[in-house]
Design a protein around this motif. Sequence first.
Motif, PDB file in Angstrom:
ATOM      1  N   LYS A  65       0.837  -1.193   0.000  1.00 36.94           N
ATOM      2  CA  LYS A  65       0.000   0.000   0.000  1.00 36.94           C
ATOM      3  C   LYS A  65       0.879   1.252   0.000  1.00 36.94           C
ATOM      4  CE  LYS A  65      -3.453  -2.809   0.419  1.00 36.94           C
ATOM      5  NZ  LYS A  65      -4.325  -3.121  -0.734  1.00 36.94           N
ATOM      6  N   THR A  80      -3.091   4.179  -5.766  1.00 37.94           N
ATOM      7  CA  THR A  80      -4.279   3.395  -5.456  1.00 37.94           C
ATOM      8  C   THR A  80      -4.417   2.287  -6.487  1.00 37.94           C
ATOM      9  OG1 THR A  80      -5.405   5.309  -4.492  1.00 37.94           O
ATOM     10  CG2 THR A  80      -6.779   3.436  -5.157  1.00 37.94           C
ATOM     11  N   THR A 103      -5.820  -0.265  -8.991  1.00 37.70           N
ATOM     12  CA  THR A 103      -7.015  -0.429  -9.800  1.00 37.70           C
ATOM     13  C   THR A 103      -6.756  -1.499 -10.861  1.00 37.70           C
ATOM     14  OG1 THR A 103      -6.327   1.305 -11.356  1.00 37.70           O
ATOM     15  CG2 THR A 103      -7.748   1.973  -9.500  1.00 37.70           C
TER      16      THR A 103
END
Length: 207
Positions: free
Chosen positions: A165, A170, A172
Amino acid sequence: MDILWIGQLRGAGGPPPCAQAAGRQGRSDRRLGCPGTIATEHALPGELPCYGIYETGDGRYIALGALEKKFWRVFCEEVERPDLAARHWVSGEEAAAVRSEVAAIFRANSQSYWVDRFADVDCCVAPVLTLAESMANEQLRAREMFIVAEHPTAGAVPQFAFPLKFSEFTFTIDRPAPAHGEHSKEILAELGYSDAKIAELEEAGII
């Protein structure tokens, strides 16, 4: 490389958080929904009796990860077998004997029994979850280890997310996996096949 890129971009970097459970989850099955297998014939897990997977009385499994002596000692105390505490990192016939003893202990009760018994005991004992159970697991959900992606023919399909992370990234899924033969014509064209030859292959049922 991602850490270096973030450091150059923002002038500061740091190690990306990644839990062991999150990293292992992505390797648990080749695809969601297929049955998993339990590996028990390697050193980790398998050879060391303090670190392996054990079947419970109801046919489920428990993972024991007491590699450190302090965890093994606590485990032995909790199952009322202090005589095993000195037989921690053992090998060969002695390891097989200790593993047999531990296996008998876990087979004496169900997985849920052991989960409840070790709930407040710090010795690295945890249930082996089914894939469906892992998708409902509070920790893995908090880590956002699953993502639902829209597929043009299959609809909403659950997928594994990336275990690392980053604050600047982010995860996707930008495009679905190709259907069977979806890009055959494009690839053949890139290899130099003419439209006529590709049509011939298609008519013959080769592609």
